[in-house]
Design an enzyme around this catalytic site. Structure first.
Site, PDB file in Angstrom:
ATOM      1  N   PRO A   2       0.818  -1.206   0.000  1.00 19.54           N
ATOM      2  CA  PRO A   2       0.000   0.000   0.000  1.00 19.54           C
ATOM      3  C   PRO A   2       0.856   1.262   0.000  1.00 19.54           C
ATOM      4  O   PRO A   2       1.645   1.480   0.900  1.00 19.54           O
ATOM      5  CB  PRO A   2      -0.791  -0.107   1.298  1.00 19.54           C
ATOM      6  CG  PRO A   2      -0.358  -1.358   1.956  1.00 19.54           C
ATOM      7  CD  PRO A   2       0.908  -1.797   1.329  1.00 19.54           C
ATOM      8  N   GLU A   3       0.694   2.069  -1.012  1.00 15.00           N
ATOM      9  CA  GLU A   3       1.290   3.399  -1.040  1.00 15.00           C
ATOM     10  C   GLU A   3       0.131   4.386  -0.912  1.00 15.00           C
ATOM     11  O   GLU A   3      -0.982   3.984  -0.615  1.00 15.00           O
ATOM     12  CB  GLU A   3       2.070   3.606  -2.348  1.00 15.00           C
ATOM     13  CG  GLU A   3       3.165   2.559  -2.532  1.00 15.00           C
ATOM     14  CD  GLU A   3       4.002   2.772  -3.787  1.00 15.00           C
ATOM     15  OE1 GLU A   3       4.248   3.935  -4.135  1.00 15.00           O
ATOM     16  OE2 GLU A   3       4.408   1.781  -4.407  1.00 15.00           O
ATOM     17  N   HIS A  92      -4.975 -14.640   8.886  1.00 11.45           N
ATOM     18  CA  HIS A  92      -4.037 -13.605   9.303  1.00 11.45           C
ATOM     19  C   HIS A  92      -4.681 -12.463  10.073  1.00 11.45           C
ATOM     20  O   HIS A  92      -4.066 -11.415  10.247  1.00 11.45           O
ATOM     21  CB  HIS A  92      -3.296 -13.063   8.086  1.00 11.45           C
ATOM     22  CG  HIS A  92      -2.501 -14.101   7.383  1.00 11.45           C
ATOM     23  ND1 HIS A  92      -1.500 -14.810   8.004  1.00 11.45           N
ATOM     24  CD2 HIS A  92      -2.567 -14.591   6.125  1.00 11.45           C
ATOM     25  CE1 HIS A  92      -0.978 -15.674   7.154  1.00 11.45           C
ATOM     26  NE2 HIS A  92      -1.614 -15.561   6.008  1.00 11.45           N
ATOM     27  N   ARG A 111       2.328 -10.489   6.708  1.00 10.17           N
ATOM     28  CA  ARG A 111       3.753 -10.289   6.987  1.00 10.17           C
ATOM     29  C   ARG A 111       4.059  -9.528   8.264  1.00 10.17           C
ATOM     30  O   ARG A 111       5.222  -9.375   8.618  1.00 10.17           O
ATOM     31  CB  ARG A 111       4.408  -9.575   5.795  1.00 10.17           C
ATOM     32  CG  ARG A 111       5.024 -10.534   4.822  1.00 10.17           C
ATOM     33  CD  ARG A 111       5.494  -9.792   3.587  1.00 10.17           C
ATOM     34  NE  ARG A 111       6.888  -9.401   3.701  1.00 10.17           N
ATOM     35  CZ  ARG A 111       7.517  -8.710   2.762  1.00 10.17           C
ATOM     36  NH1 ARG A 111       6.870  -8.332   1.684  1.00 10.17           N
ATOM     37  NH2 ARG A 111       8.763  -8.410   2.898  1.00 10.17           N
TER      38      ARG A 111
END
Length: 274
Positions: A2-3, A92, A111
């Site tokens: 994500p930017e 997750h 992650r």
DNA sequence: ATATTCCCCTGGAAGC
DNA sequence: TGCTTCCAGGGGAATA
């Protein structure tokens, strides 16, 4: 992944979905790098109404009708999704916020580079103190070629690393840095201090342009990114240079070159980017 | 102060 | 098929 465009897309969706709702309880499911104190969060937020969800750089701030807020960063693989509280957790899911109406806001992150934590907003519309180090917003008025030129004086850092420095300008990550420099026709390896005012002007304009366009397209889904409702972005379909390893330049047909800058893969056209 | 390197994690893709 | 290696959009700490 994500930017700025992806975070902006998430923030708009969260704002629309959460406005006016309130949290009954926070639940920490474990497995994050920054531990989340669910007891403290529940005490601070229980019964409080959500007054908005905002973005600063790649950070997400959830505001309540008090000075407590939630501060989140998606890292590489973080995402929010809203489910019925009775539905089973996904693999997750790390943190859950039970809403008073029976749904649940869930934060998932494979992650574990992202985080959610409790923060304070001391003044109305102010930002949590943790964010004070951040540089200017690229879509704001103070982000100009002149600003970049001034900040870059004397800097030997490659221009691509420079525009990804969150203390200079926020929200520009690896994908959009490569795309903006390609559009501006500037070699990503050049020392930041060596660029002319005209080149900085082009770079500022192209950063704004590529980010605005990507927001319109709902961001880029390269691997993991999903919007709050699970849909993918579309900007990856119009990328011109990023990820085109072994590809050719869409403008001149020259072979795309790859180099590592600041530890990250960088793509450019050796002919169009001087 | 600035620049470079490494590391935190997991999973998917590519290589053998 | 199965095992191994490589790579990933972020950010911060440690090292020159």
């Amino acid at each position: 992944m994500p930017e700025l465009p992806e975070v902006e897309t998430v923030v708009r969706a969260l704002n629309a979905a959460l406005l006016g709702r309130s949290i009954a309880k926070a639940v920490f499911l474990g497995k994050v790098r920054v531990p989340f104190d669910a007891t403290e969060a529940t005490r601070a937020l229980r019964g409080r109404s959500i007054t908005g969800v905002r973005r600063r750089a790649k950070y997400i701030v959830v505001d309540f009708d008090c000075d407590a807020a939630l501060l989140a960063h998606l890292g590489m693989t973080g995402f929010f999704h809203i489910e019925s509280a009775s539905s089973p957790y996904e693999k997750h899911d790390r943190i859950a916020f039970l809403l008073t109406d029976g749904e649940e806001l869930r934060y998932a992150d494979a992650r574990r580079f992202g985080f959610v934590r409790l923060a304070r907003v001391s003044e109305p519309a102010g930002w949590p103190g943790e964010l004070s180090f951040l540089g200017v917003e690229p879509l704001g008025r103070s982000f100009t070629g002149n600003y970049l030129h001034e900040r870059a004086k004397g800097r030997k850092t490659p221009v691509k690393v420079f525009i990804m420095d969150q203390e200079i300008v926020v929200g520009v990550g690896n994908i959009y840095a490569s795309e903006a420099l390609f559009a501006a026709g500037v070699d990503p390896r050049r020392p930041a201090g060596s660029l002319t005012p005209g080149e900085w002007k082009r770079i500022a304009a192209e950063i704004k342009g590529v980010l605005r366009y990507a927001i319109k397209m709902g961001g880029s889904t390269i691997k993991n990114y999903r919007a709050v409702d699970g849909t993918e972005g579309a900007f990856q379909r119009v990328l011109k240079i990023y990820g085109k390893k072994a590809g050719t330049c869409p403008v001149c047909g020259a072979g795309v070159e790859t180099v590592r800058l600041g530890g990250r893969s960088t793509f450019f056209c050796p002919s169009c980017q001087a």
